[in-house]
Design a protein around this motif. Structure first.
Motif, PDB file in Angstrom:
ATOM      1  N   ALA A  38     -17.782  21.233 -19.447  1.00 50.07           N
ATOM      2  CA  ALA A  38     -17.754  22.335 -20.414  1.00 50.07           C
ATOM      3  C   ALA A  38     -18.467  21.936 -21.699  1.00 50.07           C
ATOM      4  N   GLN A  39     -18.841  20.659 -21.799  1.00 49.47           N
ATOM      5  CA  GLN A  39     -19.518  20.160 -23.005  1.00 49.47           C
ATOM      6  C   GLN A  39     -20.950  20.683 -23.084  1.00 49.47           C
ATOM      7  N   ASP A  40     -21.422  20.738 -24.323  1.00 46.98           N
ATOM      8  CA  ASP A  40     -22.807  21.152 -24.563  1.00 46.98           C
ATOM      9  C   ASP A  40     -23.774  20.298 -23.744  1.00 46.98           C
ATOM     10  N   ARG A  41     -24.841  20.908 -23.282  1.00 50.28           N
ATOM     11  CA  ARG A  41     -25.893  20.251 -22.511  1.00 50.28           C
ATOM     12  C   ARG A  41     -25.449  19.829 -21.112  1.00 50.28           C
ATOM     13  N   LEU A  42     -24.142  19.751 -20.867  1.00 47.43           N
ATOM     14  CA  LEU A  42     -23.696  19.492 -19.489  1.00 47.43           C
ATOM     15  C   LEU A  42     -23.293  20.807 -18.844  1.00 47.43           C
ATOM     16  N   LYS A  43     -22.933  21.771 -19.712  1.00 50.17           N
ATOM     17  CA  LYS A  43     -22.497  23.076 -19.228  1.00 50.17           C
ATOM     18  C   LYS A  43     -23.562  23.685 -18.305  1.00 50.17           C
ATOM     19  N   GLU A  44     -24.817  23.645 -18.756  1.00 53.43           N
ATOM     20  CA  GLU A  44     -25.882  24.269 -17.962  1.00 53.43           C
ATOM     21  C   GLU A  44     -26.155  23.506 -16.662  1.00 53.43           C
ATOM     22  N   LEU A  45     -25.653  22.266 -16.585  1.00 51.80           N
ATOM     23  CA  LEU A  45     -25.874  21.478 -15.365  1.00 51.80           C
ATOM     24  C   LEU A  45     -24.620  21.429 -14.497  1.00 51.80           C
ATOM     25  N   SER A  46     -23.603  22.192 -14.916  1.00 48.38           N
ATOM     26  CA  SER A  46     -22.296  22.022 -14.286  1.00 48.38           C
ATOM     27  C   SER A  46     -22.294  22.366 -12.788  1.00 48.38           C
ATOM     28  N   PHE A  47     -23.061  23.370 -12.405  1.00 51.60           N
ATOM     29  CA  PHE A  47     -23.073  23.717 -10.979  1.00 51.60           C
ATOM     30  C   PHE A  47     -23.580  22.544 -10.135  1.00 51.60           C
ATOM     31  N   VAL A  48     -24.711  22.014 -10.515  1.00 53.33           N
ATOM     32  CA  VAL A  48     -25.333  20.957  -9.721  1.00 53.33           C
ATOM     33  C   VAL A  48     -24.518  19.658  -9.766  1.00 53.33           C
ATOM     34  N   LEU A  49     -24.018  19.315 -10.944  1.00 54.46           N
ATOM     35  CA  LEU A  49     -23.216  18.094 -11.057  1.00 54.46           C
ATOM     36  C   LEU A  49     -21.928  18.212 -10.244  1.00 54.46           C
ATOM     37  N   SER A  50     -21.282  19.365 -10.334  1.00 49.55           N
ATOM     38  CA  SER A  50     -20.037  19.561  -9.590  1.00 49.55           C
ATOM     39  C   SER A  50     -20.297  19.586  -8.086  1.00 49.55           C
ATOM     40  N   GLU A  51     -21.423  20.127  -7.720  1.00 49.49           N
ATOM     41  CA  GLU A  51     -21.801  20.166  -6.306  1.00 49.49           C
ATOM     42  C   GLU A  51     -21.950  18.743  -5.759  1.00 49.49           C
ATOM     43  N   GLY A  52     -22.620  17.882  -6.507  1.00 46.34           N
ATOM     44  CA  GLY A  52     -22.804  16.497  -6.089  1.00 46.34           C
ATOM     45  C   GLY A  52     -21.468  15.778  -5.985  1.00 46.34           C
ATOM     46  N   ARG A  53     -20.597  16.048  -6.945  1.00 48.27           N
ATOM     47  CA  ARG A  53     -19.283  15.414  -6.964  1.00 48.27           C
ATOM     48  C   ARG A  53     -18.451  15.875  -5.754  1.00 48.27           C
ATOM     49  N   ARG A  54     -18.474  17.189  -5.510  1.00 47.31           N
ATOM     50  CA  ARG A  54     -17.699  17.725  -4.387  1.00 47.31           C
ATOM     51  C   ARG A  54     -18.222  17.163  -3.067  1.00 47.31           C
ATOM     52  N   SER A  55     -19.536  17.178  -2.929  1.00 40.66           N
ATOM     53  CA  SER A  55     -20.125  16.709  -1.686  1.00 40.66           C
ATOM     54  C   SER A  55     -19.759  15.242  -1.417  1.00 40.66           C
ATOM     55  N   ALA A  56     -19.735  14.424  -2.474  1.00 39.58           N
ATOM     56  CA  ALA A  56     -19.350  13.019  -2.292  1.00 39.58           C
ATOM     57  C   ALA A  56     -17.874  12.920  -1.913  1.00 39.58           C
ATOM     58  N   SER A  57     -17.054  13.818  -2.467  1.00 40.91           N
ATOM     59  CA  SER A  57     -15.619  13.735  -2.194  1.00 40.91           C
ATOM     60  C   SER A  57     -15.284  14.165  -0.768  1.00 40.91           C
ATOM     61  N   GLU A  58     -16.180  14.946  -0.166  1.00 39.33           N
ATOM     62  CA  GLU A  58     -15.931  15.393   1.211  1.00 39.33           C
ATOM     63  C   GLU A  58     -16.402  14.383   2.246  1.00 39.33           C
ATOM     64  N   ARG A  59     -16.956  13.303   1.767  1.00 41.33           N
ATOM     65  CA  ARG A  59     -17.402  12.265   2.692  1.00 41.33           C
ATOM     66  C   ARG A  59     -16.379  11.157   2.776  1.00 41.33           C
ATOM     67  N   LEU A  60     -16.677  10.181   3.638  1.00 41.39           N
ATOM     68  CA  LEU A  60     -15.765   9.054   3.815  1.00 41.39           C
ATOM     69  C   LEU A  60     -15.940   8.078   2.654  1.00 41.39           C
TER      70      LEU A  60
END
Ligand SMILES: [Zn+2]
Length: 600
Positions: free
Chosen positions: A131-153
């Motif tokens: 939610a921080q400035d400059r990360l907000k606009e990247l939140s979709f992609v960053l969260s996507e990478g985080r989620r994808s890593a969490s769904e792996r072993l």
């Protein structure tokens, strides 16, 4: 419009002087290597503290560095692609390719590590960070990478899988190339026996003489049948490996990975295929008419690409460029200005000469915000379409030019949005401006063939592949059963319009064996119809649409396709309406074709 003569040879010296021997480029590679190593250290040394302020600060520093390194790596990749394409004999360029591939692989490993680190951050802290400035606009992609890593072993397990994939999964994919590379298709032509390569044989399916096509097809099926035991083994193991990995990760749906990669929902995919299935009839009628025009009762597989016979008129490069600019200008100023710049500033390599690689592509030099387009222009109407297509890709990157690198990685299903759109503008104009009825028919047929490919052929691949993977879960699938599954899928996808099908298509089609991307089929169809849907909207709205079109393109890499469509087109992709409107454009072409060929 002035009397410009546009160069048919591109300018690469503006990036690095001296081609593959460029000292400036060698320097660039050296710097890139250094930057990748530094970025690697930055990421490895980072330990998230699970504290919003501090982690956000670190992450900002990381994404800033990421931006710089990505541009360097991409710039290098783009330059080498251009060098290799313009001269296939350039052995220095081939060596440079090896360097760039290595750098890229290293960079990818760092990204995987970064995503894994993100998973150690608790959900509530994460919400605060993005939610921080400059990360907000990247939140979709960053969260996507985080989620994808969490769904792996675990990191160790995934590393092991990757290591085993080299000689397992990817090894089977390469095995396919080895088998196909040694294959010969034995045909008898004018009394002499010829051993054709697979590629040479495939080219004969567009031969105007039916006996040639029929002959080659018989030899073609025999050749694939001869190798079918090996190919079935290869396909079964490749699929088995994939399914096993999914099982370990607790992924139940085989479509999970391809849908995630394409940022789309299963409901959207289902809605799209349902509309296609409900609208087979016009395409079936087209195939019936084509059969009639060829003097046949029904088409066979090997008649699909048969030409209807036409004398193509030639269009010079200068005329082609003028035609594109003229019709782009009816859509909007930005696209026209962009294309004009590409022609004037030598962004395009189009010269018809020996030693160039086949095909066409677009690539982007991020450090200079410039595109380069590669193709060989020989003056056919389809060359003009290709040129417009690649300019469309260029316009897509242009629309995104001010975005952070993280927000520029669009998936395969939307990658062809702008290119297909630009191609449609030009293809429609070509049909309207055709100098004779014969030419008009040929151009229309060209358009419809594309719909047949995407709504019938690709549909059959999707049907086959989903059913095959389901059966494979229960064990090895035999050659006979593969043939059966394939024939059933083709009958369904072609609406029963053909007399003979191609049961061994599961063997002859490379896409089933590509390990880099799973389910290399539906994104093509999605991309085509998605673009047609936008095109339909543009036709409704007229010249004022460009601004909103650009806004849509800008968002293609930072949200799901459902959100993208809702935000910019105000439509729900999980419902049939949007797809129906897109398919209608294909149907309109068929109806015009049927009208023009009535009684012929
Ligand atoms: Zn393309």
């Amino acid at each position: 419009m002035g009397t410009n003569t546009y160069s048919e040879v591109w300018d690469l010296d503006v990036f690095f002087e001296g081609g593959s021997g460029s000292p400036q480029f060698a320097q660039h590679l050296q710097e890139t290597k250094q930057l990748v190593a530094e970025f690697k250290a930055l990421v490895s040394n980072w330990e998230p503290k699970n504290e919003v302020r501090e982690d956000a600060m670190d992450l900002k520093a990381i994404v800033d560095r990421f931006e710089v390194v990505t541009k360097k790596v991409r710039q290098a990749g783009a330059f080498v692609s251009c060098l290799q394409a313009q001269n296939t004999e350039d052995s220095k360029a081939a060596l440079l390719r090896g360097n760039v591939t290595g750098l890229n692989a290293e960079f990818q490993i760092v990204l995987t590590e970064l995503n894994q680190k993100l998973t150690t951050i608790h959900d509530d802290v994460w919400t605060g960070i993005v939610a921080q400035d400059r990360l907000k606009e990247l939140s979709f992609v960053l969260s996507e990478g985080r989620r994808s890593a969490s769904e792996r072993l675990s990191k160790g397990e995934e590393t092991l899988i990757n290591a085993l994939s080299v000689d397992g999964y990817h090894g089977w994919g390469q095995m396919y190339d080895v088998i196909v590379g040694t294959m010969k298709v034995n045909v008898n032509e004018d009394g002499t026996n010829k051993a054709l390569s697979v590629g040479q044989a495939a080219n004969k399916f567009s031969n105007p003489d039916r006996s040639v096509r029929k002959n080659v097809f018989a030899a073609w099926e025999t050749a694939w049948a001869d190798k079918s035991t090996y190919l079935a083994k290869t396909l079964n193991h490749l699929a088995g490996f994939r399914l096993n990995v999914y099982k370990q990760r607790d992924w139940e749906e085989v479509l999970k990975e391809p849908l995630d990669i394409n940022r789309m929902k299963k409901e959207t995919l289902d809605a799209m295929w349902q509309v296609i299935a409900d609208n087979k009839m016009p395409l079936v009628k087209f195939l019936e008419r084509k059969a009639k025009l060829l003097g046949l009762g029904k088409l066979s597989w090997y008649d699909l690409d048969a030409p209807l016979g036409q004398a193509e008129s030639k269009i010079s490069y200068q005329e082609g460029a003028k035609f594109i600019l003229e019709h782009f200008s009816k859509f909007g100023d930005e696209m026209t200005t962009f294309a004009k710049k590409a022609f004037e500033e030598r962004w395009i390599e189009a010269e018809d000469r020996d030693g160039k690689s086949p095909g066409g592509f677009h690539t982007y030099f991020p450090e200079d915000s410039q595109s380069r387009i590669f193709m060989t222009y020989s003056g056919t109407p389809s060359n003009v379409s290709t040129l417009a297509h690649e300019l469309g890709h260029g316009f897509h990157t242009y629309a995104m030019r001010d975005l952070h690198t993280l927000n520029r990685h669009y998936a395969m299903n939307v990658a062809e949005t702008a290119s297909t759109f630009a191609e449609m503008i030009v293809a429609d104009a070509s049909v309207k401006n055709a100098s004779s009825e014969e030419e008009k028919l040929a151009l229309l047929e060209d358009k419809i063939q594309r719909s047949v490919a995407l709504l019938m052929n690709i549909h059959s691949r999707f049907l086959f592949e989903t059913r095959f993977y389901e059966e494979r879960k229960g064990g090895t699938v035999s050659v006979e059963r593969l043939n059966e599954l394939m024939t059933e899928a083709q009958k369904e996808a072609y609406g029963g319009a053909l007399e003979e099908y191609h049961p061994l298509f599961w063997a002859s089609k490379l896409h089933f064996y590509i390990t880099g991307v799973p389910f290399y089929n539906f994104p093509y169809t999605f991309g085509y119809l998605f673009s047609l849907g936008i095109y339909a909207k543009a036709l409704e709205e007229g010249r004022g649409y460009e601004e909103r079109y650009i806004a849509l393109l800008k968002d293609t890499a930072s949200m799901t396709v459902e959100d993208l469509a809702l935000k910019h087109l105000n439509v729900d992709l999980t419902k049939p309406d949007f797809w129906q409107r897109a398919v209608q454009l294909c149907i309109d072409d068929v109806e015009e074709f049927l009208r023009l060929t009535e009684g012929k």
